[in-house]
Design a protein around this motif. Structure first.
Motif, PDB file in Angstrom:
ATOM      1  N   ARG A  38      70.973  77.926  96.414  1.00 13.77           N
ATOM      2  CA  ARG A  38      70.214  76.957  97.205  1.00 13.77           C
ATOM      3  C   ARG A  38      71.084  75.770  97.621  1.00 13.77           C
ATOM      4  O   ARG A  38      71.091  75.372  98.779  1.00 13.77           O
ATOM      5  N   ILE A  39      71.830  75.202  96.681  1.00 13.20           N
ATOM      6  CA  ILE A  39      72.644  74.043  97.037  1.00 13.20           C
ATOM      7  C   ILE A  39      73.822  74.468  97.906  1.00 13.20           C
ATOM      8  O   ILE A  39      74.237  73.750  98.814  1.00 13.20           O
ATOM      9  N   GLY A  40      74.339  75.665  97.667  1.00 12.16           N
ATOM     10  CA  GLY A  40      75.432  76.155  98.505  1.00 12.16           C
ATOM     11  C   GLY A  40      75.009  76.299  99.952  1.00 12.16           C
ATOM     12  O   GLY A  40      75.744  75.919 100.876  1.00 12.16           O
ATOM     13  N   ALA A  41      73.800  76.820 100.163  1.00 13.97           N
ATOM     14  CA  ALA A  41      73.281  76.971 101.526  1.00 13.97           C
ATOM     15  C   ALA A  41      72.975  75.607 102.141  1.00 13.97           C
ATOM     16  O   ALA A  41      73.161  75.406 103.339  1.00 13.97           O
ATOM     17  N   ALA A  42      72.525  74.664 101.309  1.00 15.56           N
ATOM     18  CA  ALA A  42      72.130  73.348 101.826  1.00 15.56           C
ATOM     19  C   ALA A  42      73.314  72.551 102.353  1.00 15.56           C
ATOM     20  O   ALA A  42      73.175  71.798 103.317  1.00 15.56           O
ATOM     21  N   ILE A  43      74.470  72.688 101.734  1.00 17.50           N
ATOM     22  CA  ILE A  43      75.629  71.898 102.175  1.00 17.50           C
ATOM     23  C   ILE A  43      76.404  72.581 103.292  1.00 17.50           C
ATOM     24  O   ILE A  43      77.353  72.017 103.829  1.00 17.50           O
ATOM     25  N   SER A  44      76.014  73.794 103.633  1.00 16.95           N
ATOM     26  CA  SER A  44      76.712  74.561 104.664  1.00 16.95           C
ATOM     27  C   SER A  44      76.006  74.422 106.008  1.00 16.95           C
ATOM     28  O   SER A  44      74.794  74.195 106.074  1.00 16.95           O
ATOM     29  N   ALA A  45      76.766  74.574 107.055  1.00 22.33           N
ATOM     30  CA  ALA A  45      76.171  74.582 108.395  1.00 22.33           C
ATOM     31  C   ALA A  45      75.300  75.830 108.537  1.00 22.33           C
ATOM     32  O   ALA A  45      75.581  76.859 107.907  1.00 22.33           O
ATOM     33  N   PRO A  46      74.244  75.765 109.336  1.00 24.85           N
ATOM     34  CA  PRO A  46      73.355  76.916 109.512  1.00 24.85           C
ATOM     35  C   PRO A  46      74.122  78.189 109.868  1.00 24.85           C
ATOM     36  O   PRO A  46      74.923  78.198 110.795  1.00 24.85           O
ATOM     37  N   GLY A  47      73.881  79.224 109.103  1.00 26.27           N
ATOM     38  CA  GLY A  47      74.514  80.511 109.368  1.00 26.27           C
ATOM     39  C   GLY A  47      75.933  80.642 108.865  1.00 26.27           C
ATOM     40  O   GLY A  47      76.558  81.694 109.046  1.00 26.27           O
ATOM     41  N   GLU A  48      76.461  79.599 108.196  1.00 26.87           N
ATOM     42  CA  GLU A  48      77.856  79.641 107.757  1.00 26.87           C
ATOM     43  C   GLU A  48      78.011  79.699 106.237  1.00 26.87           C
ATOM     44  O   GLU A  48      79.119  79.624 105.721  1.00 26.87           O
TER      45      GLU A  48
END
Length: 231
Positions: A38-48
């Motif tokens: 969850r936190i990994g996806a949150a700090i990443s740009a959408p789709g990246e």
């Protein structure tokens, strides 16, 4: 802890302490991985967002699929992390998932992930320190609430014993649950409810969980695990 308290609780340690030995190492690790994702996806740009190899190793470890001791030892080497930030919290959360102790892996990954959400909110431009602090606290608490939902998805309700009749475990249900487990896409949970019901399932807890639009579903989901025969 009462059933009502369990359903409303947002204190992960209290919830895990209540589960005690009922909390399997597999489910603990999968919970920690879900928090780190969850936190990994949150700090990443959408789709990246690219899932850390450590999380993938921890997920394989949960399913007893890690056979290379050297691979595991390398994954458990600690990173040198710099200034405390949403990025460093993400690294700490990811690192925690491979802890030798599954309970520590679950709590560590969740705690650092929540801190990461707090840091992410407070790193946005704010007019004063008070506003940054309030943003941090609110975001961290919101994530603790979300994590409690994940915990309930994985461990279910410990105050209600639920079993799945073998006659309900139709081949279509097993195939659908396996597909969701492998893809990590649980959007077909309402369909699983229909399949189970068609097979004769009349358990309200099972069917309601599948159809609850507000419930999160991740690897380790207690209903999918029942269908797949996982513990």
């Amino acid at each position: 802890m009462t059933e009502a308290e369990w359903l409303a609780c947002e204190d992960l340690k209290q919830m895990l302490d209540h589960l005690g030995r009922r909390a399997s190492e597999r489910k603990l690790r999968l919970f920690g991985c879900s928090c780190a994702r969850r936190i990994g996806a949150a700090i990443s740009a959408p789709g990246e967002y690219k899932v850390s190899p450590r999380i993938l190793i921890s997920e394989r470890l949960a399913d007893d699929q890690v056979r290379d001791d050297a691979e595991l030892a390398e994954a458990r080497e600690e990173w040198a992390v710099g200034e405390y930030s949403s990025d460093s919290c993400t690294l700490y959360s990811t690192q925690a998932t491979v802890d030798t102790d599954a309970f520590a892996a679950a709590l560590g990954a969740a705690w650092h992930a929540a801190e990461g959400f707090g840091m992410l909110a407070s790193e946005e431009p704010r007019q004063d320190r008070r506003a940054r602090t309030e943003a941090f606290v609110a975001a961290r608490q919101a994530e603790h609430s979300a994590q409690a939902g994940l915990l309930r998805d994985i461990f279910g309700n410990p105050f209600r014993s639920v079993t799945l009749s073998p006659s309900w475990r139709a081949s279509t249900a097993v195939a659908l649950a396996a597909q969701m487990y492998e893809s990590r896409d649980f959007s077909a949970m309402p369909i699983l409810a229909d399949v189970l019901q068609d097979a004769g399932c009349d358990n309200a807890d099972i069917l309601d969980h599948c159809r609850d639009a507000d419930a999160p579903h991740v690897r380790g989901c207690w209903v999918a695990d029942l269908v797949l025969g996982k513990e």
